[in-house]
Enzyme design. Sequence first.
Site, PDB file in Angstrom:
ATOM      1  N   HIS A  51       1.002  -0.937  -0.032  1.00  0.00           N
ATOM      2  CA  HIS A  51      -0.055  -0.210   0.047  1.00  0.00           C
ATOM      3  C   HIS A  51       0.775   1.555   0.049  1.00  0.00           C
ATOM      4  O   HIS A  51       2.457   1.277   0.131  1.00  0.00           O
ATOM      5  CB  HIS A  51      -1.269  -0.183   1.330  1.00  0.00           C
TER       6      HIS A  51
ATOM      7  N   HIS B 285       1.060   5.193   1.165  1.00  0.00           N
ATOM      8  CA  HIS B 285       0.639   6.475   2.026  1.00  0.00           C
ATOM      9  C   HIS B 285       0.817   8.095   2.019  1.00  0.00           C
ATOM     10  O   HIS B 285       2.577   7.748   1.436  1.00  0.00           O
ATOM     11  CB  HIS B 285       0.930   6.178   3.574  1.00  0.00           C
TER      12      HIS B 285
ATOM     13  N   TYR C 278     -12.522  28.599  18.439  1.00  0.00           N
ATOM     14  CA  TYR C 278     -12.678  29.239  17.806  1.00  0.00           C
ATOM     15  C   TYR C 278     -14.723  30.005  17.424  1.00  0.00           C
ATOM     16  O   TYR C 278     -14.479  31.635  17.376  1.00  0.00           O
ATOM     17  CB  TYR C 278     -12.040  28.884  15.983  1.00  0.00           C
TER      18      TYR C 278
ATOM     19  N   GLN D   5     -15.667  33.166  18.186  1.00  0.00           N
ATOM     20  CA  GLN D   5     -16.196  34.105  16.723  1.00  0.00           C
ATOM     21  C   GLN D   5     -17.659  34.960  17.418  1.00  0.00           C
ATOM     22  O   GLN D   5     -17.193  35.717  17.039  1.00  0.00           O
ATOM     23  CB  GLN D   5     -16.222  33.968  15.565  1.00  0.00           C
TER      24      GLN D   5
END
Length: 146
Positions: free
Chosen positions: A62, A64, A126, A130
């Site tokens: 495989h 990555h 966040y 806000q």
Amino acid sequence: MSRFKKLSHTIYECKYHVVICPKYRHRIFKGEIGEYARQEIYVLCKQKELLEVLELSIQEDHIHLVMSMPPKYAFSEIMGYVKGKLSLRLFQRYERVRKRYWGRHLWSRGYCVSTVGLTEELIRRYVRHQEKMDKQIEDQQKGLFK
């Protein structure tokens, strides 16, 4: 240097971790084939504007890949491009790969993908912050328009 990149109307940070496997997890990426696949992945990604390979690990069965791409590309289209072109190049160069994967189907159907970046908790914090900041600014501006 900012970790965000810019397009004409977009500021972005789009990173993905992808795992792709050949059909039946055959261990075909040994030695020369693995090195060739590594080189070709870099070449293929450079052919698309602003597509960048950040990390690449070729295992025997495989691959990555950590990549950065602008939001103007659909991730599935980029994976189709990389998997398709890489398989064609491997079939063209290595007869033993072509014989093992008759019918020209090298890859398993899908892939594993995960976004890389900010944690969910950081984003939630966040967003909450806000909302508070917008309320404070709104409250301050209300006095200006009385």
